[in-house]
Design an enzyme around this catalytic site. Structure first.
Site, PDB file in Angstrom:
ATOM      1  N   TRP A 243       0.817  -1.204   0.000  1.00 29.02           N
ATOM      2  CA  TRP A 243       0.000   0.000   0.000  1.00 29.02           C
ATOM      3  C   TRP A 243       0.861   1.269   0.000  1.00 29.02           C
ATOM      4  O   TRP A 243       0.346   2.357   0.172  1.00 29.02           O
ATOM      5  CB  TRP A 243      -0.950  -0.021   1.193  1.00 29.02           C
ATOM      6  CG  TRP A 243      -2.079  -0.968   0.949  1.00 29.02           C
ATOM      7  CD1 TRP A 243      -3.290  -0.671   0.385  1.00 29.02           C
ATOM      8  CD2 TRP A 243      -2.099  -2.367   1.224  1.00 29.02           C
ATOM      9  NE1 TRP A 243      -4.052  -1.813   0.295  1.00 29.02           N
ATOM     10  CE2 TRP A 243      -3.355  -2.862   0.801  1.00 29.02           C
ATOM     11  CE3 TRP A 243      -1.185  -3.253   1.779  1.00 29.02           C
ATOM     12  CZ2 TRP A 243      -3.712  -4.206   0.934  1.00 29.02           C
ATOM     13  CZ3 TRP A 243      -1.536  -4.584   1.902  1.00 29.02           C
ATOM     14  CH2 TRP A 243      -2.783  -5.047   1.479  1.00 29.02           C
ATOM     15  N   CYS A 279      -6.486  -4.274  -2.816  1.00 32.65           N
ATOM     16  CA  CYS A 279      -7.766  -4.938  -2.563  1.00 32.65           C
ATOM     17  C   CYS A 279      -8.436  -5.469  -3.813  1.00 32.65           C
ATOM     18  O   CYS A 279      -8.977  -6.581  -3.806  1.00 32.65           O
ATOM     19  CB  CYS A 279      -8.699  -4.002  -1.797  1.00 32.65           C
ATOM     20  SG  CYS A 279      -9.282  -2.553  -2.710  1.00 32.65           S
ATOM     21  N   HIS A 337     -13.143   0.204  -1.338  1.00 33.83           N
ATOM     22  CA  HIS A 337     -12.573  -1.076  -0.942  1.00 33.83           C
ATOM     23  C   HIS A 337     -13.333  -2.170  -1.683  1.00 33.83           C
ATOM     24  O   HIS A 337     -14.547  -2.087  -1.863  1.00 33.83           O
ATOM     25  CB  HIS A 337     -12.664  -1.286   0.565  1.00 33.83           C
ATOM     26  CG  HIS A 337     -12.037  -2.571   1.024  1.00 33.83           C
ATOM     27  ND1 HIS A 337     -10.770  -2.954   0.638  1.00 33.83           N
ATOM     28  CD2 HIS A 337     -12.501  -3.579   1.806  1.00 33.83           C
ATOM     29  CE1 HIS A 337     -10.482  -4.122   1.177  1.00 33.83           C
ATOM     30  NE2 HIS A 337     -11.526  -4.526   1.887  1.00 33.83           N
ATOM     31  N   ASP A 363     -13.507 -11.370   2.269  1.00 35.72           N
ATOM     32  CA  ASP A 363     -12.519 -10.337   1.964  1.00 35.72           C
ATOM     33  C   ASP A 363     -11.109 -10.898   2.139  1.00 35.72           C
ATOM     34  O   ASP A 363     -10.654 -11.106   3.265  1.00 35.72           O
ATOM     35  CB  ASP A 363     -12.723  -9.135   2.880  1.00 35.72           C
ATOM     36  CG  ASP A 363     -11.914  -7.922   2.438  1.00 35.72           C
ATOM     37  OD1 ASP A 363     -11.048  -8.082   1.559  1.00 35.72           O
ATOM     38  OD2 ASP A 363     -12.153  -6.827   2.973  1.00 35.72           O
ATOM     39  N   ASN A 403     -21.316   1.057   7.207  1.00 32.70           N
ATOM     40  CA  ASN A 403     -22.285   1.874   7.931  1.00 32.70           C
ATOM     41  C   ASN A 403     -21.746   2.496   9.225  1.00 32.70           C
ATOM     42  O   ASN A 403     -22.526   2.876  10.098  1.00 32.70           O
ATOM     43  CB  ASN A 403     -23.534   1.057   8.273  1.00 32.70           C
ATOM     44  CG  ASN A 403     -24.776   1.925   8.325  1.00 32.70           C
ATOM     45  OD1 ASN A 403     -24.840   2.985   7.718  1.00 32.70           O
ATOM     46  ND2 ASN A 403     -25.780   1.478   9.063  1.00 32.70           N
ATOM     47  N   ASP A 405     -20.400   5.302  11.771  1.00 31.76           N
ATOM     48  CA  ASP A 405     -20.550   6.752  11.910  1.00 31.76           C
ATOM     49  C   ASP A 405     -19.164   7.391  11.946  1.00 31.76           C
ATOM     50  O   ASP A 405     -18.201   6.788  12.434  1.00 31.76           O
ATOM     51  CB  ASP A 405     -21.301   7.095  13.194  1.00 31.76           C
ATOM     52  CG  ASP A 405     -22.806   6.893  13.055  1.00 31.76           C
ATOM     53  OD1 ASP A 405     -23.247   6.491  11.962  1.00 31.76           O
ATOM     54  OD2 ASP A 405     -23.524   7.125  14.044  1.00 31.76           O
ATOM     55  N   GLU A 452     -30.105   5.703   4.081  1.00 26.22           N
ATOM     56  CA  GLU A 452     -29.483   6.595   5.052  1.00 26.22           C
ATOM     57  C   GLU A 452     -30.464   7.689   5.477  1.00 26.22           C
ATOM     58  O   GLU A 452     -31.220   8.224   4.669  1.00 26.22           O
ATOM     59  CB  GLU A 452     -28.231   7.238   4.459  1.00 26.22           C
ATOM     60  CG  GLU A 452     -27.082   6.262   4.221  1.00 26.22           C
ATOM     61  CD  GLU A 452     -26.350   5.897   5.503  1.00 26.22           C
ATOM     62  OE1 GLU A 452     -26.838   6.255   6.587  1.00 26.22           O
ATOM     63  OE2 GLU A 452     -25.287   5.261   5.415  1.00 26.22           O
ATOM     64  N   GLU A 457     -32.831   2.854   9.535  1.00 25.61           N
ATOM     65  CA  GLU A 457     -31.373   2.750   9.458  1.00 25.61           C
ATOM     66  C   GLU A 457     -30.739   3.083  10.804  1.00 25.61           C
ATOM     67  O   GLU A 457     -29.812   2.401  11.258  1.00 25.61           O
ATOM     68  CB  GLU A 457     -30.842   3.680   8.361  1.00 25.61           C
ATOM     69  CG  GLU A 457     -29.347   3.557   8.104  1.00 25.61           C
ATOM     70  CD  GLU A 457     -28.521   4.454   9.029  1.00 25.61           C
ATOM     71  OE1 GLU A 457     -27.378   4.081   9.355  1.00 25.61           O
ATOM     72  OE2 GLU A 457     -29.037   5.517   9.433  1.00 25.61           O
ATOM     73  N   TYR A 573      -5.503   5.341  -2.131  1.00 31.03           N
ATOM     74  CA  TYR A 573      -6.931   5.012  -2.123  1.00 31.03           C
ATOM     75  C   TYR A 573      -7.396   4.544  -0.750  1.00 31.03           C
ATOM     76  O   TYR A 573      -8.603   4.492  -0.476  1.00 31.03           O
ATOM     77  CB  TYR A 573      -7.249   3.966  -3.192  1.00 31.03           C
ATOM     78  CG  TYR A 573      -7.045   2.530  -2.778  1.00 31.03           C
ATOM     79  CD1 TYR A 573      -8.115   1.752  -2.355  1.00 31.03           C
ATOM     80  CD2 TYR A 573      -5.787   1.935  -2.823  1.00 31.03           C
ATOM     81  CE1 TYR A 573      -7.935   0.427  -1.979  1.00 31.03           C
ATOM     82  CE2 TYR A 573      -5.604   0.618  -2.452  1.00 31.03           C
ATOM     83  CZ  TYR A 573      -6.682  -0.133  -2.033  1.00 31.03           C
ATOM     84  OH  TYR A 573      -6.513  -1.442  -1.663  1.00 31.03           O
TER      85      TYR A 573
END
Length: 743
Positions: A243, A279, A337, A363, A403, A405, A452, A457, A573
């Site tokens: 990276w 990725c 990602h 992943d 998701n 915050d 959202e 949600e 990125y």
């Protein structure tokens, strides 16, 4: 000599065609579990089905066992087959109606069970203490079989997610979504053997080969093994991650255009990891392996993807008082990602009626450990949608990716950190995958989370973060998504074009924390919020100056004296700043009832050398009210510059085993000489090996052309991918679809 049989015919071509594996080979028997295949035996004597018996054994692994499902005895008649009482994965055979027993010609329909371990098998015939080999075969998962855990009901989905060898992977940023072609090549020569080798060198196999081979009946287990083996953080995995700036001892991640070259290099190097991947490369290679093994799989890109290191489901982002992001931060938000989704049942998870069956997040990018190993998933997408973060595997991490915050903090030089805002909508945008049957982008965000800003949600987030599923009857509530609600590129265009970057600030009200309810309570009015927006004055193109416009407005009735600090940083990125390329401070007065427009120019001479190994450029504007220094406003826009084009021209019609000519051309668009120029051309089914062409220096305005001649060796639609690399532009890509005809 007493022969058990005279000849055997495994009907490789016909069987493989029926099992959708003929693109892999027509000379080796490759079947899918839960589906019968035919074999012919010519016996040395007539066969009487009423009195005679045929006995067969099939084995996989070095210590085959009936109780582990890695060995099975079967035969005709079934009633005379002797098995262990605890035998698993029982094979069976039936006498086909095309047999001529009286002539000693027997046709058998052999069916492996739908829960047979995948892998290499050896089939033999037995009589008494004699045994004779009938040959080798390979068993794969079967998405066409309803009893298989990877069963996918719709044929068009099986065509796309199992049989399609080509695709696109999405990169860029939320506003600048780009796609790169990817050649999965799961049916290319040697790829299946390489996939089996990956299974046979994984650490679990090396520790206990007997249990590992037995567990290959389970796609959940196999998917975790593959997820770990695509990266090399714990084992002799396929790819080394990088990276930062590559050290020159491997291929930059951006240069890869497909999986075949990577997988073949891994095996050619004695299972030593290939350098380097990021990725989308990890995900592309994993998709190849999973599709080859028979598991439906697709590549998914999540924009504004959070990397939550402490599983708090919140991410802290810090800015200095100059509006520049500090480089060090435990939590990060990646521009994008990429992971994969694999389709399978999840009977290992609590629930009724297959609540968590379907797409599962996997992943292979090494980010955090899962049960001590660098892998991730499978995490049920339905579990993520419902905030069920208590379920295995790695649901909290995946939930945060889509998701979490975000809390923005301002680090002042003389004061403690100051909270700018809390953003509940920034993370997890435009979650995208390739559409079925076309290269159009499909937005699948609705499969991961409710819209959202809705109460649903926020309630789901509350349950995800507390993991208290007794609250408000959430355990009884399941969110389901409507496929008709999934959006396409055209439906998003108006919304995306309206977004001129983010604008945040703390100037609308001052706030205090209510410790009991953790609520934000207004206390005293201050000057009205300053709204800022960063827009492109023209399309940003690599090699040219970037022209932007910052617009400020407010509903105040008095002038506002503002200090604007404009910063530009080239970005990896992964959300990590690479270099500061522009910093300037300007004083402006925002007049009441009038918008203020400020031009920003970032010369190519300033950003060019710093953007070479980066993916985007982040522009931030920090506005400070000079009369109220505590009132600070921040706007930012992460832009991706367009690459110059590559021209690809196919001469004539492509025919199998006939020479084909393709012309590739590139023009230098800048007023500097391009050095270290090269073309890299690849395409499974078209080129047996990639073509590398070193080119002379390219002067400003000049054009360079490469003429390729090659012989396609597989029919159907194939993708030729061209990569141009030089001292100024890193891995500019273009592709063309070539439909290879039989005649």
């Amino acid at each position: 000599m007493d022969l058990l049989y005279r000849t055997v015919d495994l009907h490789c071509q016909a069987n493989n065609s029926a099992h959708h594996t003929s693109d892999i080979s027509t000379e080796e028997l490759i079947i899918r579990r839960g589906q019968s295949f035919l074999l012919n035996l010519e016996l040395p004597r007539p066969f009487n089905p009423n009195t005679d018996q045929l006995h067969f054994t099939v084995k996989t692994g070095s210590r085959a066992s009936e109780d582990l499902g890695t060995r099975s005895a079967f035969g005709i008649p079934e009633s005379h087959v002797t098995r262990s009482p605890g035998a698993k994965a029982r094979w069976r055979a039936e006498l086909d109606t095309t047999s001529s027993p009286a002539l000693g010609r027997v046709t058998l329909a052999v069916t492996p069970p739908a829960d047979a371990p995948v892998g290499n098998y050896y089939l033999s015939m037995e009589r008494g203490d004699k045994e004779a080999s009938l040959g080798r075969l390979v068993v794969l998962f079967n998405p066409w079989c309803p009893e298989d855990w990877v069963y996918l009901p719709e044929e068009e989905e099986r065509q796309e997610y199992v049989l399609n060898e080509h695709g696109v992977i999405y990169k860029g940023t939320t506003k600048y979504i780009s796609s790169v072609p990817w050649d999965y090549g799961q049916f290319d020569e040697d790829i299946m053997d390489i996939c089996m080798k990956i299974l046979d060198v994984n650490p679990k196999y090396l520790r206990d080969p007997t249990d590992d081979v037995s567990a290959r009946c389970n796609p959940i287990y196999v998917s975790r093994v593959v997820s770990a083996m695509i990266n090399s953080s714990d084992d002799a995995g396929v790819l080394v991650g990088c990276w930062g700036k590559p050290d020159g001892r491997g291929m930059p991640p951006s240069m890869w255009s497909g999986s075949v070259e990577i997988l073949k290099q891994w095996r050619r190097n004695g299972c030593h990891s290939v350098k380097y991947g990021q990725c989308w490369v990890f995900a592309g290679v994993m998709c190849t392996v999973m599709r080859c093994l028979g598991v439906p799989c697709r590549v998914v890109t999540n924009y504004q993807s959070a990397h939550d290191t402490d599983k708090s489901l919140t991410v802290d982002v810090y800015y200095s008082d100059f509006g520049v992001r500090p480089k060090e931060s435990k939590d990060t938000i990646w521009n994008f990602h990429v992971w994969v989704e694999a389709w399978m049942k999840r009977p290992d998870l609590e629930g009724e009626g297959g609540d968590y069956d379907g797409w599962q997040v996997l992943d292979p990018t090494p980010q955090e450990r899962s049960k001590g190993v660098f892998c991730c998933g499978p995490a049920s997408v339905k579990a993520i949608l419902n905030g069920h973060t208590h379920l295995k595997y790695d649901a909290p991490f995946v939930y945060a990716e889509v998701n979490a915050d975000v809390i923005d903090w301002l680090l002042m030089s003389n004061d403690p950190k100051q909270q700018l805002c809390s953003d509940t909508k920034r993370v997890g945008q435009n979650i995208s995958t390739k559409s079925i049957g076309s290269n159009k982008r499909q937005n699948i965000t609705a499969t991961y989370k409710a819209r959202e800003g809705t109460e649903l949600e926020r309630n789901t987030f509350k349950h995800a973060i507390t993991r208290d599923y007794s609250l408000e009857g959430h355990a009884r509530h399941k969110i389901s998504f409507n496929p008709e609600g999934l959006s396409t590129e055209a439906e998003e265009e108006e919304q995306e074009n309206a977004e001129g970057g983010r604008s945040i600030g703390n100037g609308e009200i001052t706030v205090e924390e209510n410790e009991e309810e953790n609520a934000v309570v207004p206390t005293a009015p201050l000057p009205q919020m300053v709204v800022m927006q960063i827009e492109e004055a023209s399309t940003p193109i690599s090699g040219q100056d970037v022209h932007l416009k910052v617009t400020l407005s407010s509903e105040d009735r008095v002038p506002r004296s503002l200090s604007l600090r404009v910063n530009a940083q080239t970005m990896l990125y992964t959300g990590v700043p690479a270099a500061n390329v522009l910093t300037k401070i300007e004083e402006h007065t925002l007049q009441p009832g009038r918008a203020l427009s400020v031009a920003v120019v970032i010369p190519f001479s300033v950003y060019g050398e710093h953007l070479f190994d980066c993916d985007s450029m982040n522009i931030s504007v920090l506005a400070t009210d000079q009369n109220h220094p505590k009132l600070v406003y921040l706007a930012e826009n992460n832009i991706v510059l367009q690459d110059p084009p590559i021209s690809i021209t196919v001469k004539g019609v492509a025919r199998l085993y006939h020479q084909l000519e393709v012309n590739v051309a590139f023009s230098n668009p800048i007023q500097e000489t391009l050095q270290n120029c090269s073309f890299h051309v690849s395409g499974s089914g078209l080129l047996n090996n990639p073509v590398e062409a070193s080119l002379p220096d390219l002067k400003p305005g000049r054009r360079i052309r490469l003429v390729l001649s090659f012989t396609p060796y597989r029919i159907g639609k194939k993708i030729l991918v061209v990569d141009f690399d030089c001292s100024t532009f890193r891995d500019v890509k273009a592709s063309v679809t070539i439909d290879v005809q039989l005649h």
